[in-house]
Scaffold this active site. Structure first.
Site, PDB file in Angstrom:
ATOM      1  N   SER A 111       1.817   5.249  -4.479  1.00  0.00           N
ATOM      2  CA  SER A 111       2.880   5.631  -3.552  1.00  0.00           C
ATOM      3  C   SER A 111       3.727   6.763  -4.133  1.00  0.00           C
ATOM      4  O   SER A 111       3.219   7.854  -4.370  1.00  0.00           O
ATOM      5  CB  SER A 111       3.723   4.394  -3.198  1.00  0.00           C
ATOM      6  N   ASP A 169      -1.284   2.366   7.122  1.00  0.00           N
ATOM      7  CA  ASP A 169      -0.302   2.944   6.212  1.00  0.00           C
ATOM      8  C   ASP A 169       0.234   4.235   6.813  1.00  0.00           C
ATOM      9  O   ASP A 169      -0.550   5.110   7.187  1.00  0.00           O
ATOM     10  CB  ASP A 169      -0.974   3.231   4.860  1.00  0.00           C
ATOM     11  N   HIS A 182      -0.240  -0.255   3.240  1.00  0.00           N
ATOM     12  CA  HIS A 182       0.375   0.393   2.082  1.00  0.00           C
ATOM     13  C   HIS A 182       0.858  -0.678   1.112  1.00  0.00           C
ATOM     14  O   HIS A 182       1.401  -1.707   1.513  1.00  0.00           O
ATOM     15  CB  HIS A 182       1.566   1.239   2.539  1.00  0.00           C
TER      16      HIS A 182
END
Length: 313
Positions: free
Chosen positions: A160, A255, A285
């Site tokens: 991320s 995501d 995600h």
């Protein structure tokens, strides 16, 4: 194609909804950090055993940077060194939140993992987290003897926001003639300050990470929206991606960041960079840290796949 969540992910999302936790955009930074810390906590009995864990401090551009170094349970020397940059939107998390992930990566990759406790926004906005990440990568490359490391197998990776920092560290290393990076691992990375992709529309809410949460993260990370056009903040906007290390890019169907990660993989490939792009069609995600309570098979699968890449360098 019919989109279908994995049943275990659906159960996880149902439990989160039942708890009634508000979105990050509705919270103070302190409150968000507390909730996230509790959400990712893993019982000690569930942690992968490694041979040694060390908490150290290394020099940084604005003071010492805490790092945590993991030696794998069983590995030869010299071995790969994996500089790990955690996620959390540049605002949340510390090395503690990804302790279990780093242990699993150390064993899967038969590598030393250097987990970096870089400075967080909003106290330290862009480019402070990046400068810490780059300094830690330089330190690792210059201290391989103490890490039992192989100079030809220095890896940088993260999830991320950590994927964002990874991509930017690779760009900086190229542009500053910095440390040689053998591979970059981008796990559902943030690579563009843009909320208009199809995946942002399809996955705006309901899948743990929301569009409004991403706006909240970016607003805290950047001192001004103009910084979002900086290629070191938005690597997808870099005019030239040639000469970068080979890359692994992981994306998830459900995501908001799916499309920008895929676009970055495509641009890397078109620039002549060797890229492996794995897309998990039934995942959300943030699925990779779910190695225990809850435990997702895809999380362990991805850790093992990354480990195989690192071992084979």
């Amino acid at each position: 194609m019919t989109r279908q969540l994995h049943p275990d992910v659906r159960s996880l999302l149902d439990r989160v909804e039942e708890q009634g936790n508000p979105g990050y955009a509705d919270l103070t930074v302190a409150c968000a950090r507390g909730i996230f810390r509790e959400f990712l906590s893993v019982p000690e009995a569930k942690l992968d055993p490694v041979s040694r864990v060390r908490d150290l401090e290394i020099p940084g551009p604005n003071g010492p940077i805490p790092i945590r170094v993991y030696d794998p349970a069983d590995a030869s020397e010299p071995r790969p060194v994996f500089v790990f940059l955690h996620g959390g939107g540049w605002v949340l998390e510390t090395v503690d939140a990804h302790d279990h992930t780093c242990r699993a990566l150390a064993n899967a990759g038969a590598c030393t993992v250097v987990s970096v406790d870089y400075r967080l926004a909003p106290e330290h906005p862009f480019p402070a987290p990046l400068e810490d990440a780059y300094a830690a990568t330089e330190w690792a490359a210059n201290n391989l003897e103490s890490l039992a490391g192989d100079p030809d197998r220095v890896v940088v990776g993260g999830d991320s926001a950590g994927g964002n920092l990874t991509a930017a560290v690779a760009l900086l290393a190229r542009d500053r003639d910095g440390p040689d990076i053998a591979h970059q691992v981008l796990i559902y990375p943030v690579v563009d300050h843009d909320f208009g992709t199809d995946s942002y529309e399809e996955n705006a809410e309901g899948y743990l990470l929301t569009r409004e949460s991403m706006r909240w993260f970016w607003d805290h990370h950047l001192e001004t929206p103009l910084d979002g056009a900086n290629p070191y903040a938005s690597p997808l906007r870099a005019p030239d991606l040639s000469g970068l290390p080979p890359a692994t890019v992981t994306t998830a169907e459900f995501d908001p960041l799916r499309d920008e990660g895929a676009a970055y993989a495509d641009r890397l490939a078109k620039a002549g960079v060797d890229v492996e792009h794995r897309r998990y069609e039934d995942m959300i995600h943030g699925f990779v840290p779910f190695l225990a309570e809850p435990e997702l098979d895809a999380a362990r699968e991805e850790i093992e796949a990354i480990g195989a890449t690192v071992r084979d360098l």
